[in-house]
Design a protein around this motif. Structure first.
Motif, PDB file in Angstrom:
ATOM      1  N   ILE A 123       0.876  -1.170   0.000  1.00  0.00           N
ATOM      2  CA  ILE A 123       0.000   0.000   0.000  1.00  0.00           C
ATOM      3  C   ILE A 123       0.917   1.224   0.000  1.00  0.00           C
ATOM      4  O   ILE A 123       1.770   1.358   0.886  1.00  0.00           O
ATOM      5  CB  ILE A 123      -0.916   0.043   1.238  1.00  0.00           C
ATOM      6  N   ILE A 124       0.748   2.082  -0.991  1.00  0.00           N
ATOM      7  CA  ILE A 124       1.528   3.319  -1.038  1.00  0.00           C
ATOM      8  C   ILE A 124       0.584   4.497  -0.839  1.00  0.00           C
ATOM      9  O   ILE A 124      -0.430   4.621  -1.531  1.00  0.00           O
ATOM     10  CB  ILE A 124       2.300   3.466  -2.365  1.00  0.00           C
ATOM     11  N   ILE A 125       0.912   5.333   0.131  1.00  0.00           N
ATOM     12  CA  ILE A 125       0.131   6.537   0.406  1.00  0.00           C
ATOM     13  C   ILE A 125       0.735   7.679  -0.409  1.00  0.00           C
ATOM     14  O   ILE A 125       1.949   7.900  -0.378  1.00  0.00           O
ATOM     15  CB  ILE A 125       0.168   6.897   1.910  1.00  0.00           C
ATOM     16  N   VAL A 126      -0.118   8.385  -1.141  1.00  0.00           N
ATOM     17  CA  VAL A 126       0.359   9.450  -2.025  1.00  0.00           C
ATOM     18  C   VAL A 126      -0.290  10.782  -1.660  1.00  0.00           C
ATOM     19  O   VAL A 126      -1.516  10.907  -1.660  1.00  0.00           O
ATOM     20  CB  VAL A 126       0.041   9.114  -3.504  1.00  0.00           C
ATOM     21  N   GLY A 127       0.532  11.751  -1.345  1.00  0.00           N
ATOM     22  CA  GLY A 127       0.051  13.113  -1.100  1.00  0.00           C
ATOM     23  C   GLY A 127       0.162  13.893  -2.398  1.00  0.00           C
ATOM     24  O   GLY A 127       1.277  14.229  -2.829  1.00  0.00           O
ATOM     25  N   ASN A 128      -0.963  14.178  -3.041  1.00  0.00           N
ATOM     26  CA  ASN A 128      -0.949  14.890  -4.318  1.00  0.00           C
ATOM     27  C   ASN A 128      -1.103  16.400  -4.092  1.00  0.00           C
ATOM     28  O   ASN A 128      -1.420  16.848  -3.007  1.00  0.00           O
ATOM     29  CB  ASN A 128      -2.074  14.364  -5.221  1.00  0.00           C
ATOM     30  N   VAL A 143       2.888  13.296   8.606  1.00  0.00           N
ATOM     31  CA  VAL A 143       2.266  12.273   7.753  1.00  0.00           C
ATOM     32  C   VAL A 143       3.273  11.184   7.417  1.00  0.00           C
ATOM     33  O   VAL A 143       2.983   9.985   7.542  1.00  0.00           O
ATOM     34  CB  VAL A 143       1.709  12.888   6.448  1.00  0.00           C
ATOM     35  N   SER A 144       4.458  11.584   6.986  1.00  0.00           N
ATOM     36  CA  SER A 144       5.502  10.636   6.609  1.00  0.00           C
ATOM     37  C   SER A 144       5.841   9.705   7.765  1.00  0.00           C
ATOM     38  O   SER A 144       5.992   8.489   7.598  1.00  0.00           O
ATOM     39  CB  SER A 144       6.752  11.395   6.152  1.00  0.00           C
ATOM     40  N   ASN A 145       5.955  10.270   8.954  1.00  0.00           N
ATOM     41  CA  ASN A 145       6.286   9.498  10.147  1.00  0.00           C
ATOM     42  C   ASN A 145       5.188   8.471  10.459  1.00  0.00           C
ATOM     43  O   ASN A 145       5.465   7.306  10.729  1.00  0.00           O
ATOM     44  CB  ASN A 145       6.482  10.452  11.330  1.00  0.00           C
ATOM     45  N   LEU A 146       3.944   8.919  10.402  1.00  0.00           N
ATOM     46  CA  LEU A 146       2.802   8.041  10.670  1.00  0.00           C
ATOM     47  C   LEU A 146       2.740   6.900   9.651  1.00  0.00           C
ATOM     48  O   LEU A 146       2.609   5.725  10.013  1.00  0.00           O
ATOM     49  CB  LEU A 146       1.494   8.842  10.623  1.00  0.00           C
ATOM     50  N   VAL A 147       2.846   7.272   8.375  1.00  0.00           N
ATOM     51  CA  VAL A 147       2.705   6.287   7.300  1.00  0.00           C
ATOM     52  C   VAL A 147       3.840   5.269   7.297  1.00  0.00           C
ATOM     53  O   VAL A 147       3.604   4.058   7.213  1.00  0.00           O
ATOM     54  CB  VAL A 147       2.617   6.995   5.924  1.00  0.00           C
ATOM     55  N   LYS A 148       5.072   5.742   7.404  1.00  0.00           N
ATOM     56  CA  LYS A 148       6.221   4.838   7.310  1.00  0.00           C
ATOM     57  C   LYS A 148       6.451   4.024   8.580  1.00  0.00           C
ATOM     58  O   LYS A 148       6.706   2.823   8.525  1.00  0.00           O
ATOM     59  CB  LYS A 148       7.484   5.634   6.966  1.00  0.00           C
ATOM     60  N   LYS A 149       6.353   4.674   9.739  1.00  0.00           N
ATOM     61  CA  LYS A 149       6.703   3.984  10.981  1.00  0.00           C
ATOM     62  C   LYS A 149       5.534   3.216  11.590  1.00  0.00           C
ATOM     63  O   LYS A 149       5.701   2.113  12.090  1.00  0.00           O
ATOM     64  CB  LYS A 149       7.267   4.985  11.994  1.00  0.00           C
ATOM     65  N   THR A 150       4.348   3.814  11.583  1.00  0.00           N
ATOM     66  CA  THR A 150       3.193   3.172  12.218  1.00  0.00           C
ATOM     67  C   THR A 150       2.445   2.273  11.250  1.00  0.00           C
ATOM     68  O   THR A 150       2.134   1.125  11.565  1.00  0.00           O
ATOM     69  CB  THR A 150       2.235   4.235  12.802  1.00  0.00           C
ATOM     70  N   TRP A 151       2.149   2.793  10.056  1.00  0.00           N
ATOM     71  CA  TRP A 151       1.380   2.018   9.082  1.00  0.00           C
ATOM     72  C   TRP A 151       2.244   1.034   8.307  1.00  0.00           C
ATOM     73  O   TRP A 151       1.720   0.113   7.697  1.00  0.00           O
ATOM     74  CB  TRP A 151       0.679   2.950   8.090  1.00  0.00           C
ATOM     75  N   LYS A 152       3.563   1.273   8.272  1.00  0.00           N
ATOM     76  CA  LYS A 152       4.494   0.439   7.502  1.00  0.00           C
ATOM     77  C   LYS A 152       4.152   0.438   6.007  1.00  0.00           C
ATOM     78  O   LYS A 152       4.198  -0.584   5.326  1.00  0.00           O
ATOM     79  CB  LYS A 152       4.495  -1.019   8.010  1.00  0.00           C
ATOM     80  N   CYS A 153       3.790   1.600   5.507  1.00  0.00           N
ATOM     81  CA  CYS A 153       3.457   1.768   4.084  1.00  0.00           C
ATOM     82  C   CYS A 153       4.482   2.694   3.430  1.00  0.00           C
ATOM     83  O   CYS A 153       5.186   3.437   4.109  1.00  0.00           O
ATOM     84  CB  CYS A 153       2.066   2.391   3.915  1.00  0.00           C
ATOM     85  N   GLY A 154       4.520   2.664   2.109  1.00  0.00           N
ATOM     86  CA  GLY A 154       5.347   3.606   1.380  1.00  0.00           C
ATOM     87  C   GLY A 154       4.664   4.970   1.361  1.00  0.00           C
ATOM     88  O   GLY A 154       3.440   5.057   1.463  1.00  0.00           O
ATOM     89  N   TYR A 155       5.454   6.053   1.250  1.00  0.00           N
ATOM     90  CA  TYR A 155       4.876   7.402   1.202  1.00  0.00           C
ATOM     91  C   TYR A 155       5.607   8.252   0.170  1.00  0.00           C
ATOM     92  O   TYR A 155       6.836   8.314   0.163  1.00  0.00           O
ATOM     93  CB  TYR A 155       4.965   8.079   2.571  1.00  0.00           C
ATOM     94  N   ILE A 156       4.838   8.870  -0.715  1.00  0.00           N
ATOM     95  CA  ILE A 156       5.399   9.746  -1.748  1.00  0.00           C
ATOM     96  C   ILE A 156       4.485  10.954  -1.906  1.00  0.00           C
ATOM     97  O   ILE A 156       3.261  10.825  -1.853  1.00  0.00           O
ATOM     98  CB  ILE A 156       5.509   9.003  -3.108  1.00  0.00           C
TER      99      ILE A 156
END
Length: 199
Positions: A123-128, A143-156
């Motif tokens: 699952i990749i989270i994308v901030g457009n 957002v990056s911290n939450l997504v990468k560390k807690t959710w374990k998802c990619g973030y771009i």
């Protein structure tokens, strides 16, 4: 035979899901926002690391909830194919808090309802709309911290308008589903615009 990798693009209304897909495939952007009301399927072939890969990119309209089983998935035309994809792109508008809450809910529903193989489904989270940086509602680091560390998802973060990080998004996604490790080459595929320009 080249494996087809299925990708679902989800997000609230107006976040730029279709704009991201169209920028990736056709290098085009329209200022006119046309709401997605039905599932759209794109079938590009892309080249990565010298190998050809078939993609099935499904651009979904906003859904009220992730289907809890296959029966519900096929009963709703808008949700067809949603549970069997190889990866999810969850798009939010960095200037809209509600759009982030939407993908937060959808991500949780994916984890709760898609039991089989969820751990292997990226699952990749994308901030457009990074071009509208000044209107950002949640600090990028948060957002990056939450997504990468807690959710374990990619973030771009990207900008569909200016074609910024669009190719990066899809190349990261392809790596996450294992395309970079594919060994076969298929020379008879007719290429579309995706990954043609290096940006």
């Amino acid at each position: 035979m080249v494996a087809t990798f299925k990708i679902a693009v989800l997000g609230a209304q107006g976040v730029g899901k279709s704009a991201i897909v169209r920028q990736f495939l056709y290098n085009e952007f329209s200022e006119v926002c046309v709401p997605t009301t039905a599932r759209r399927v794109y079938l590009p072939a892309v080249v990565m690391n010298g190998h050809v890969h078939d993609l099935q990119i499904m651009d979904f309209p906003p859904i009220t909830a992730f289907p809890v089983n296959t029966l519900q998935e096929w009963a709703d035309v808008c949700c067809r194919g949603l549970r069997s994809v190889h990866a999810y792109i969850l798009v939010y508008d960095i200037c809209c808090f509600d759009s982030f809450e939407y993908i937060k809910t959808i991500r949780q529903q994916i984890l709760e309802t898609r039991v089989i193989g969820t751990s292997e489904t990226p699952i990749i989270i994308v901030g457009n709309k990074r071009d509208l940086q000044r209107g950002r509602v949640i600090p990028r680091w948060n957002v990056s911290n939450l997504v990468k560390k807690t959710w374990k998802c990619g973030y771009i973060e990207c900008s569909a308008k200016y074609n910024w990080h669009i190719l990066l998004l899809f190349s990261e996604l392809l790596k996450s589903v294992g395309c970079a490790r594919c060994k076969h080459v298929h020379t008879t595929i007719r290429f579309q615009g995706a990954l043609r320009r290096n940006r």
